[in-house]
Design an enzyme around this catalytic site. Structure first.
Site, PDB file in Angstrom:
ATOM      1  N   TYR A   1      38.252  81.585 -47.186  1.00  0.00           N
ATOM      2  CA  TYR A   1      38.255  80.122 -47.090  1.00  0.00           C
ATOM      3  C   TYR A   1      37.212  79.657 -46.063  1.00  0.00           C
ATOM      4  O   TYR A   1      36.346  78.831 -46.357  1.00  0.00           O
ATOM      5  CB  TYR A   1      39.665  79.654 -46.710  1.00  0.00           C
ATOM      6  CG  TYR A   1      39.729  78.240 -46.234  1.00  0.00           C
ATOM      7  CD1 TYR A   1      39.408  77.185 -47.085  1.00  0.00           C
ATOM      8  CD2 TYR A   1      40.103  77.940 -44.916  1.00  0.00           C
ATOM      9  CE1 TYR A   1      39.453  75.870 -46.633  1.00  0.00           C
ATOM     10  CE2 TYR A   1      40.157  76.646 -44.469  1.00  0.00           C
ATOM     11  CZ  TYR A   1      39.830  75.614 -45.330  1.00  0.00           C
ATOM     12  OH  TYR A   1      39.871  74.321 -44.871  1.00  0.00           O
TER      13      TYR A   1
ATOM     14  N   ASP B   1      45.334  86.024 -38.746  1.00  0.00           N
ATOM     15  CA  ASP B   1      45.629  84.939 -37.793  1.00  0.00           C
ATOM     16  C   ASP B   1      45.027  85.245 -36.417  1.00  0.00           C
ATOM     17  O   ASP B   1      45.473  86.178 -35.746  1.00  0.00           O
ATOM     18  CB  ASP B   1      47.147  84.789 -37.606  1.00  0.00           C
ATOM     19  CG  ASP B   1      47.769  83.819 -38.595  1.00  0.00           C
ATOM     20  OD1 ASP B   1      47.026  83.026 -39.195  1.00  0.00           O
ATOM     21  OD2 ASP B   1      48.999  83.872 -38.748  1.00  0.00           O
TER      22      ASP B   1
END
Ligand code: UDP
Length: 329
Positions: A141, A285
């Protein structure tokens, strides 16, 4: 002259349309409604169901409407999905933007503000993050968003188009009127998932890892209200309309909150105990993402109005409580 908002039926797009209409602007919305909702589009905006990958549809829009500037939100935006299906992200985010820019260039529309993301930085070198810091995305992304920024840059050199890329940190909250809010299917974001617990749609919230190098071991993020993001788009567009040069701005509050702290705020706002369970880390993350938004403040004159996390969560809660199933399709 009108402002064209692509992806204006989505979460941040719909809030930006509300702020534009409130500011008395003439607004055209185009959205393919694959993830957006017709009900989220302000009734005073002219709506076209159209996909940015459809060159004929884009050409028709620019022929029919007199567009002064474009605000571009039309992209796929889920990190996990981008890792499982990267080509979907190349197709929608990069091929889509290529088609859009070709049509803009052909019709002499030369100003665009678009959604970029903190995910362009990847694991940060330091916090707060400055716009000049290293960009090394850790997911597909972020990679496609960074490539969109580069695409704008080269298109600008060749064709004189001017752009502003807005790198959002964690968008959250809902319109203070309660008319529109966040509705993703599936939902992957922390605050709406937490609020599913007091809404009776989920038993507990999962904490993805408590062994990060942060004070309480959970990930730290910079949560920014969607209406503040919307205001930044209007300021960025006005900056381009006034002759501003190509630019990139971070948008965040400059204050980080851990996952545990966000859950505590939600407990206090909702009055619900919100049980939580520590689970394994989620892939990709970073431990900590906090923005320096000094540049947006000094160059654009941006002033976030909803910096307090209690207020942010309270607006989100007002929306989710009154729309437990999101929008009607
Ligand atoms: N998170 C979590 N539980 C959830 C969803 C998210 O602990 O059910 C964490 C996630 O690991 C991240 C933070 O909450 O550290 C914010 O995640 P979100 O998906 O909302 O935004 P992101 O930072 O990925 O853009």
């Amino acid at each position: 002259m009108a402002i064209l908002v692509l992806g204006g039926a989505g979460y941040i797009g719909s809030h930006t349309v509300y702020e534009l209409i409130q500011a008395g602007r003439d607004v055209v919305v185009a959205d393919n409604l694959l993830t957006g909702f017709r009900a989220a589009v302000h009734p005073k905006a002219r709506f076209y169901q159209a996909d940015i990958r459809d060159r004929a549809a884009m050409d028709k829009l620019f022929q029919t409407e007199h567009i002064d500037g474009v605000i571009h939100f039309a992209a796929s935006s889920q990190v996990g999905e981008s890792m499982a299906d990267p080509l979907k992200y190349y197709d929608n985010n990069l091929c889509g933007t290529t088609t859009l820019l070709r049509s803009m260039v052909a019709h002499g529309v030369d100003k665009i503000v678009f959604s970029s993301t903190a995910a362009t930085y990847g694991e940060p070198e330091r916090v707060p993050i400055l716009e000049t810091d290293r960009t090394q995305p850790t997911n597909c992304y972020g990679e496609t968003k960074l490539a969109m920024e580069r695409m704008m840059c080269w298109t600008s050199r060749a064709h004189g188009l001017r752009y502003v890329a807005l790198r959002y940190f964690n968008a959250c909250g809902a319109h203070p009127s309660g008319a529109i809010g966040e509705a993703h299917d599936p939902e992957t974001h922390l605050i709406p998932l937490i609020l599913q617990v007091p809404n009776g749609k989920r038993e507990k919230i999962s904490i993805f890892g408590d062994d990060y190098p942060t004070p309480d071991g959970t990930c730290i993020r910079d949560y920014i209200h969607v209406t503040d993001l919307a205001q930044a788009h209007i300021l960025a567009l006005d900056y381009l309309l006034a002759g501003g040069e190509n630019n990139v701005f971070n948008l965040g509050n400059g204050v980080g909150f851990s996952v545990k702290e966000v859950i505590d705020v939600a407990r206090s706002v909702t009055g619900h105990p919100i049980p939580a369970e520590v689970c394994p880390r989620r892939a990709g993350d970073p431990a900590q993402l906090v923005a320096s938004s000094d540049k947006a403040k000094s160059v654009l004159g941006w002033k976030p109005q909803f910096a307090d996390l209690n207020t942010i969560v309270a607006t989100a809660w007002a929306w989710h409580k009154s729309h437990p199933n999101g929008y009607d399709r």
